[in-house]
Design a protein around this motif. Sequence first.
Motif, PDB file in Angstrom:
ATOM      1  N   ARG A 169      72.526 129.717  20.154  1.00 35.84           N
ATOM      2  CA  ARG A 169      72.325 128.728  21.014  1.00 35.84           C
ATOM      3  C   ARG A 169      72.932 128.359  22.879  1.00 35.84           C
ATOM      4  NH1 ARG A 169      71.745 127.046  16.182  1.00 35.84           N
ATOM      5  NH2 ARG A 169      72.874 124.755  16.310  1.00 35.84           N
ATOM      6  N   ARG A 170      74.450 127.976  22.175  1.00 39.47           N
ATOM      7  CA  ARG A 170      75.113 127.960  23.738  1.00 39.47           C
ATOM      8  C   ARG A 170      74.803 129.189  24.465  1.00 39.47           C
ATOM      9  NH1 ARG A 170      78.124 124.317  26.447  1.00 39.47           N
ATOM     10  NH2 ARG A 170      79.823 125.323  27.865  1.00 39.47           N
ATOM     11  N   ALA A 187      91.144 119.876  28.014  1.00 37.27           N
ATOM     12  CA  ALA A 187      89.696 119.686  27.769  1.00 37.27           C
ATOM     13  C   ALA A 187      89.047 119.065  26.494  1.00 37.27           C
ATOM     14  CB  ALA A 187      89.225 121.522  27.782  1.00 37.27           C
ATOM     15  N   VAL A 188      87.744 119.296  25.859  1.00 35.23           N
ATOM     16  CA  VAL A 188      87.482 119.093  24.728  1.00 35.23           C
ATOM     17  C   VAL A 188      85.662 119.827  24.863  1.00 35.23           C
ATOM     18  CG1 VAL A 188      86.572 116.916  23.577  1.00 35.23           C
ATOM     19  CG2 VAL A 188      87.857 116.682  24.992  1.00 35.23           C
ATOM     20  N   HIS A 189      86.555 120.506  23.288  1.00 35.39           N
ATOM     21  CA  HIS A 189      85.156 121.603  23.361  1.00 35.39           C
ATOM     22  C   HIS A 189      84.071 120.679  21.825  1.00 35.39           C
ATOM     23  CE1 HIS A 189      85.879 123.667  26.337  1.00 35.39           C
ATOM     24  NE2 HIS A 189      87.600 124.287  25.171  1.00 35.39           N
ATOM     25  N   MET A 190      83.323 121.356  22.025  1.00 33.21           N
ATOM     26  CA  MET A 190      81.930 120.608  19.867  1.00 33.21           C
ATOM     27  C   MET A 190      81.884 122.156  20.072  1.00 33.21           C
ATOM     28  SD  MET A 190      80.346 118.459  22.961  1.00 33.21           S
ATOM     29  CE  MET A 190      81.561 116.954  23.987  1.00 33.21           C
ATOM     30  N   LYS A 191      80.552 121.375  18.996  1.00 42.59           N
ATOM     31  CA  LYS A 191      79.716 122.490  18.394  1.00 42.59           C
ATOM     32  C   LYS A 191      79.151 123.592  19.322  1.00 42.59           C
ATOM     33  CE  LYS A 191      76.282 122.980  14.862  1.00 42.59           C
ATOM     34  NZ  LYS A 191      74.771 122.446  14.067  1.00 42.59           N
ATOM     35  N   GLY A 192      79.018 124.775  19.058  1.00 37.16           N
ATOM     36  CA  GLY A 192      79.376 126.086  19.749  1.00 37.16           C
ATOM     37  C   GLY A 192      79.802 126.471  20.654  1.00 37.16           C
ATOM     38  N   VAL A 249      72.882 117.115  25.152  1.00 38.11           N
ATOM     39  CA  VAL A 249      73.114 118.217  25.435  1.00 38.11           C
ATOM     40  C   VAL A 249      73.277 119.192  24.021  1.00 38.11           C
ATOM     41  CG1 VAL A 249      73.513 120.462  25.923  1.00 38.11           C
ATOM     42  CG2 VAL A 249      72.907 118.358  27.588  1.00 38.11           C
ATOM     43  N   ALA A 250      74.378 119.146  23.570  1.00 33.61           N
ATOM     44  CA  ALA A 250      74.664 119.953  21.843  1.00 33.61           C
ATOM     45  C   ALA A 250      73.944 118.509  20.558  1.00 33.61           C
ATOM     46  CB  ALA A 250      75.932 118.928  21.187  1.00 33.61           C
ATOM     47  N   GLY A 251      73.236 117.538  20.595  1.00 31.31           N
ATOM     48  CA  GLY A 251      72.527 117.396  19.576  1.00 31.31           C
ATOM     49  C   GLY A 251      73.214 116.762  18.650  1.00 31.31           C
ATOM     50  N   GLU A 274      67.957 121.384  35.291  1.00 31.55           N
ATOM     51  CA  GLU A 274      67.040 120.604  36.210  1.00 31.55           C
ATOM     52  C   GLU A 274      66.308 119.773  34.882  1.00 31.55           C
ATOM     53  OE1 GLU A 274      67.578 118.573  39.009  1.00 31.55           O
ATOM     54  OE2 GLU A 274      69.759 119.591  39.288  1.00 31.55           O
ATOM     55  N   ASN A 275      65.727 120.624  33.979  1.00 30.94           N
ATOM     56  CA  ASN A 275      64.663 120.002  32.743  1.00 30.94           C
ATOM     57  C   ASN A 275      65.165 119.289  32.202  1.00 30.94           C
ATOM     58  OD1 ASN A 275      65.525 121.939  32.058  1.00 30.94           O
ATOM     59  ND2 ASN A 275      63.518 123.222  31.489  1.00 30.94           N
ATOM     60  N   GLU A 276      66.507 119.369  32.006  1.00 31.83           N
ATOM     61  CA  GLU A 276      67.770 119.055  30.407  1.00 31.83           C
ATOM     62  C   GLU A 276      67.526 117.252  30.440  1.00 31.83           C
ATOM     63  OE1 GLU A 276      69.467 118.166  27.138  1.00 31.83           O
ATOM     64  OE2 GLU A 276      69.842 119.995  28.526  1.00 31.83           O
ATOM     65  N   GLY A 277      66.977 116.497  29.150  1.00 30.46           N
ATOM     66  CA  GLY A 277      66.549 116.139  28.643  1.00 30.46           C
ATOM     67  C   GLY A 277      67.670 115.155  28.954  1.00 30.46           C
ATOM     68  N   ALA A 278      69.034 115.029  29.167  1.00 33.57           N
ATOM     69  CA  ALA A 278      70.315 114.531  29.045  1.00 33.57           C
ATOM     70  C   ALA A 278      70.315 113.731  30.626  1.00 33.57           C
ATOM     71  CB  ALA A 278      71.311 115.305  29.228  1.00 33.57           C
ATOM     72  N   LEU A 279      69.507 114.511  31.682  1.00 26.70           N
ATOM     73  CA  LEU A 279      69.411 114.062  32.411  1.00 26.70           C
ATOM     74  C   LEU A 279      68.953 113.323  33.032  1.00 26.70           C
ATOM     75  CD1 LEU A 279      70.274 117.726  34.984  1.00 26.70           C
ATOM     76  CD2 LEU A 279      71.936 115.737  33.748  1.00 26.70           C
TER      77      LEU A 279
END
Length: 262
Positions: A14-15, A79-84, A171-173, A244-249
């Motif tokens: 997914r990433r 840096a901080v990292h998360m799932k994926g 973005v990562a849900g 650009e179509n990312e919902g978070a934006l």
Amino acid sequence: MSSEPSLVLEPMVRRLSYWSKLNADDRGAILDLPHRAKLLERHGYIVREGEKVSQSCVLLSGYAIRQKIVAGGARQIVAVHMKGDLVDLQNSFLGTADHSVQVLTDSQIAYIPAEALKKLAFDRPTVGMALWLDTLVDASVFREWIANVGRRDAHTRIAHLLCEFALRLKVAGLGEATEYELPMTQEQIADCTGLTPVHVNRTLKALEVEKLIERRSGRSVTIGDWRKLAAAGDFDSTYLHLHENEGALTVRTPGVRRPGRA
């Protein structure tokens, strides 16, 4: 026995799919990578600075940090990292770890031999491009964090970090753009921003007084007015390179910079 591929590395698929359009064969090749899954307890090390490294690591759940310890013993989280996230791609390709990677929470990880990743990148250029783009975005975030620590005041640094987490977690849900759980303590936020825990606490309280955020429990963050918090944090999401179509934006502030506070 079932011929279905293991889905352990699905978060990695997914990433990388976010950066390149992978076909079914590309996805299958990623899922088929040799790997070793492991549960690391909170504060466990994925790798320590100075170690020889021959494998990379995908974060399947939980949160991890990259960090440097200076001569006096103080820590800077870079840096901080998360799932994926591929949290140790740099160290594994360079051979010797020049920084440490540690999990913040109980985390499920998957180790992948570096040679297998290199072969996949050359055999499947689309996957190779996705891996390259992933490291380039990491570098972009590093640059922004350097600017944040070096040229913004405490109020702006904390507001900026809260905005970044809002978009990345969305973005990562793992949260909503206006409401989420911080994965870090105030001491860890201090190590991200070059401040003291006391200064972090005061700044968070100030942001609450200004009604930019609300904290209903220890680590919960609710953003009352996204645009005002983004302005307070000198935040422009360009460095995250989201689609650009990312919902978070949908909550992104216009790309207008404002001077930091004096």
